[in-house]
Design an enzyme around this catalytic site. Structure first.
Site, PDB file in Angstrom:
ATOM      1  N   GLU A  55       0.828  -1.214   0.000  1.00 57.13           N
ATOM      2  CA  GLU A  55       0.000   0.000   0.000  1.00 57.13           C
ATOM      3  C   GLU A  55       0.861   1.264   0.000  1.00 57.13           C
ATOM      4  O   GLU A  55       0.519   2.253  -0.633  1.00 57.13           O
ATOM      5  CB  GLU A  55      -0.968   0.003   1.195  1.00 57.13           C
ATOM      6  CG  GLU A  55      -2.143  -0.951   1.027  1.00 57.13           C
ATOM      7  CD  GLU A  55      -2.990  -0.649  -0.206  1.00 57.13           C
ATOM      8  OE1 GLU A  55      -3.049   0.510  -0.658  1.00 57.13           O
ATOM      9  OE2 GLU A  55      -3.588  -1.608  -0.735  1.00 57.13           O
ATOM     10  N   TYR A 138      -6.473   6.958   3.560  1.00 60.04           N
ATOM     11  CA  TYR A 138      -6.705   5.893   2.579  1.00 60.04           C
ATOM     12  C   TYR A 138      -5.921   4.633   2.941  1.00 60.04           C
ATOM     13  O   TYR A 138      -6.484   3.524   2.980  1.00 60.04           O
ATOM     14  CB  TYR A 138      -6.329   6.351   1.154  1.00 60.04           C
ATOM     15  CG  TYR A 138      -6.193   5.145   0.272  1.00 60.04           C
ATOM     16  CD1 TYR A 138      -7.335   4.477  -0.176  1.00 60.04           C
ATOM     17  CD2 TYR A 138      -4.946   4.602  -0.027  1.00 60.04           C
ATOM     18  CE1 TYR A 138      -7.237   3.300  -0.909  1.00 60.04           C
ATOM     19  CE2 TYR A 138      -4.832   3.432  -0.755  1.00 60.04           C
ATOM     20  CZ  TYR A 138      -5.981   2.792  -1.201  1.00 60.04           C
ATOM     21  OH  TYR A 138      -5.874   1.630  -1.901  1.00 60.04           O
ATOM     22  N   ASP A 156      -9.801   4.619  -3.401  1.00 52.57           N
ATOM     23  CA  ASP A 156      -8.658   5.127  -4.173  1.00 52.57           C
ATOM     24  C   ASP A 156      -9.185   5.672  -5.505  1.00 52.57           C
ATOM     25  O   ASP A 156     -10.406   5.759  -5.708  1.00 52.57           O
ATOM     26  CB  ASP A 156      -7.592   4.033  -4.348  1.00 52.57           C
ATOM     27  CG  ASP A 156      -8.058   2.912  -5.270  1.00 52.57           C
ATOM     28  OD1 ASP A 156      -9.224   2.956  -5.729  1.00 52.57           O
ATOM     29  OD2 ASP A 156      -7.251   2.010  -5.546  1.00 52.57           O
ATOM     30  N   CYS A 208     -13.703  -1.159 -15.495  1.00 54.18           N
ATOM     31  CA  CYS A 208     -14.220   0.217 -15.466  1.00 54.18           C
ATOM     32  C   CYS A 208     -13.040   1.182 -15.597  1.00 54.18           C
ATOM     33  O   CYS A 208     -12.759   1.991 -14.722  1.00 54.18           O
ATOM     34  CB  CYS A 208     -14.991   0.460 -14.167  1.00 54.18           C
ATOM     35  SG  CYS A 208     -16.011   1.936 -14.218  1.00 54.18           S
ATOM     36  N   CYS A 215     -18.229  -2.031 -20.349  1.00 49.47           N
ATOM     37  CA  CYS A 215     -19.500  -2.218 -19.641  1.00 49.47           C
ATOM     38  C   CYS A 215     -20.125  -3.572 -19.958  1.00 49.47           C
ATOM     39  O   CYS A 215     -20.820  -4.150 -19.123  1.00 49.47           O
ATOM     40  CB  CYS A 215     -20.469  -1.084 -19.986  1.00 49.47           C
ATOM     41  SG  CYS A 215     -19.833   0.533 -19.491  1.00 49.47           S
ATOM     42  N   CYS A 218     -18.995  -6.077 -17.408  1.00 49.84           N
ATOM     43  CA  CYS A 218     -19.045  -5.595 -16.028  1.00 49.84           C
ATOM     44  C   CYS A 218     -20.098  -6.343 -15.203  1.00 49.84           C
ATOM     45  O   CYS A 218     -21.265  -6.420 -15.599  1.00 49.84           O
ATOM     46  CB  CYS A 218     -19.360  -4.093 -16.023  1.00 49.84           C
ATOM     47  SG  CYS A 218     -19.517  -3.433 -14.356  1.00 49.84           S
ATOM     48  N   CYS A 224     -25.794   0.117 -13.082  1.00 49.74           N
ATOM     49  CA  CYS A 224     -24.964   1.304 -13.345  1.00 49.74           C
ATOM     50  C   CYS A 224     -25.757   2.430 -14.019  1.00 49.74           C
ATOM     51  O   CYS A 224     -26.210   2.291 -15.152  1.00 49.74           O
ATOM     52  CB  CYS A 224     -23.765   0.922 -14.195  1.00 49.74           C
ATOM     53  SG  CYS A 224     -22.689   2.325 -14.488  1.00 49.74           S
TER      54      CYS A 224
HETATM   55 FE1  SF4 Z   1     -18.077   1.022 -15.021  1.00 51.79          FE
HETATM   56 FE2  SF4 Z   1     -20.715   1.154 -14.991  1.00 51.79          FE
HETATM   57 FE3  SF4 Z   1     -19.495   0.353 -17.182  1.00 51.79          FE
HETATM   58 FE4  SF4 Z   1     -19.493  -1.187 -14.997  1.00 51.79          FE
HETATM   59  S1  SF4 Z   1     -21.261  -0.615 -16.262  1.00 51.79           S
HETATM   60  S2  SF4 Z   1     -17.744  -0.758 -16.347  1.00 51.79           S
HETATM   61  S3  SF4 Z   1     -19.414   0.351 -13.385  1.00 51.79           S
HETATM   62  S4  SF4 Z   1     -19.336   2.374 -16.254  1.00 51.79           S
END
Ligand code: SF4
Length: 361
Positions: A55, A138, A156, A208, A215, A218, A224
């Site tokens: 870290e 953090y 972060d 992301c 997306c 994801c 989202c």
């Molecule tokens: Fe990022 Fe949303 Fe796309 Fe997932 S759906 S990669 S959280 S922008």
């Protein structure tokens, strides 16, 4: 503050955390400081020393840059006791090239404190971790969560981006940070907080991503809001950065019998405690004086080294001493030129030495 009300929906927050953890269980990045989900299931637990070291190294530095340093450090100093009793000059030299050298000085102070006052055991609470040198808000949250599985909200730059997009937070950074933090707080589960923090970091680093989020791949796409509004790649919004001041300076190359003069910089301040070439006193607030460290014949080389620090950019020229009178040479070490790579010069002076060595003297 503009934040979607979904952030306050506890049920959905739990669902998002579960989806992220399930994705992490299958796709966690293999990192040398990480105890992955399979190992955790076997009952293995993270080594707080390795989590802490990683870290600190990762502050303002990429994973790719940190990995070889982390592996060298842990091979040479496998626990906090070994690091605490190492010669600080060796640690600073091993840190050379990783930048932000105040981190290395704090690393040494922290290792000495943990080894000397805590019998080599890192505290497991955020509050106590924050009391150690070099550990801010953090890092304390990350170490508490990852090393000790304490529930801590870890935000972060990667997590900031994921949260800003998930909840379509449009306030530009840094003003949007409190809202992002509040959403992260609501998302963080009571159990597996360390894995959750690492799952968020992985999502931000691999899916992301800043410019072109994937997306389609994801695990939380269905939740989202930025994706639904087709604004994912515009978030998080940021205020334009102020231009960095430009400073100028000169480094002095004094060579004698196959050796070059190196000095040790003062312990406090920029690149403090590190070996370096003598220079003309430039810093973040002013240019160097241009005054050489000894009188005589100096050759100013063509070209210069450009280096960007956190608060300013530096244009460093090189001047080579061509006199033969070494009586007034500043205090330092005559370092063998064929072993210059072992001196632990910070990147700036490594580049300056390269410029000098390319020149026909
Ligand atoms: Fe990022 Fe949303 Fe796309 Fe997932 S759906 S990669 S959280 S922008």
């Amino acid at each position: 503050m503009s934040v979607d009300s979904e952030a306050g929906n506890v049920e959905k927050s739990g669902e998002i955390a579960a989806l992220l953890l399930a994705h992490y269980d299958r796709h966690a990045r293999d990192l040398p400081w990480r105890t992955g989900p399979a190992a955790m299931k076997r009952g293995e637990r993270p080594d707080p020393y390795r989590v802490w070291l990683s870290e600190i190294m990762l502050q303002q530095t990429t994973v790719a840059a940190v990995v070889p340093y982390f592996e060298r450090f842990t091979a040479r100093w496998p626990d906090v006791g070994k690091l605490a009793t190492a010669d600080p000059a060796d640690i600073l030299a091993a840190w050379a090239g990783l930048g932000y050298y105040a981190r290395a000085r704090n690393l040494i102070a922290c290792a000495q404190q943990v080894a000397g006052e805590r019998a080599g055991r890192f505290p497991d609470s955020e509050a106590e971790l924050r009391g150690l040198p070099g550990i801010g808000t953090y890092s304390a949250a990350a170490i508490a969560a990852i090393a000790f599985d304490r529930r801590a909200v870890v935000v972060d730059a990667n997590v900031e981006r994921v949260i800003a997009r998930l909840f379509a937070i449009e306030d530009p950074l840094p003003a949007g940070k409190p809202c992002i933090r509040a959403c992260a707080e609501r998302l963080t589960p009571d159990l597996r907080a360390g894995d959750f923090a690492q799952a968020m970091m992985d999502l931000g680093a691999t899916i992301c991503t800043p410019k072109t989020p994937d997306c389609g791949g994801c695990p939380v796409a269905v939740h989202c809001r930025a994706r639904a509004r087709a604004i994912a790649d515009m978030l998080p919004r940021k205020l334009p950065k102020a231009a960095k001041p430009q400073r100028r300076g000169i480094a002095w190359w004094i060579e004698r019998d196959g050796r070059v003069l190196l000095v040790t910089r003062p312990p406090r301040g920029m690149l403090g405690g590190l070996r370096a070439l003598p220079d003309d006193g430039w810093n973040a607030r002013r240019d160097g004086t241009g005054e050489p460290p000894l009188p005589g014949d100096w050759l100013l080389l063509s070209g210069s080294v450009r280096h960007v620090f956190t608060h300013f950019a530096l244009d460093l020229e090189m001047a080579v001493y061509r006199g033969g009178d070494f009586d007034m040479v500043p205090q330092g070490e005559w370092w063998p030129l064929d072993r210059l790579g072992e001196a632990g010069l910070p990147t700036l002076f490594g580049k300056a030495a390269k410029l000098a060595s390319l020149h026909e003297k």
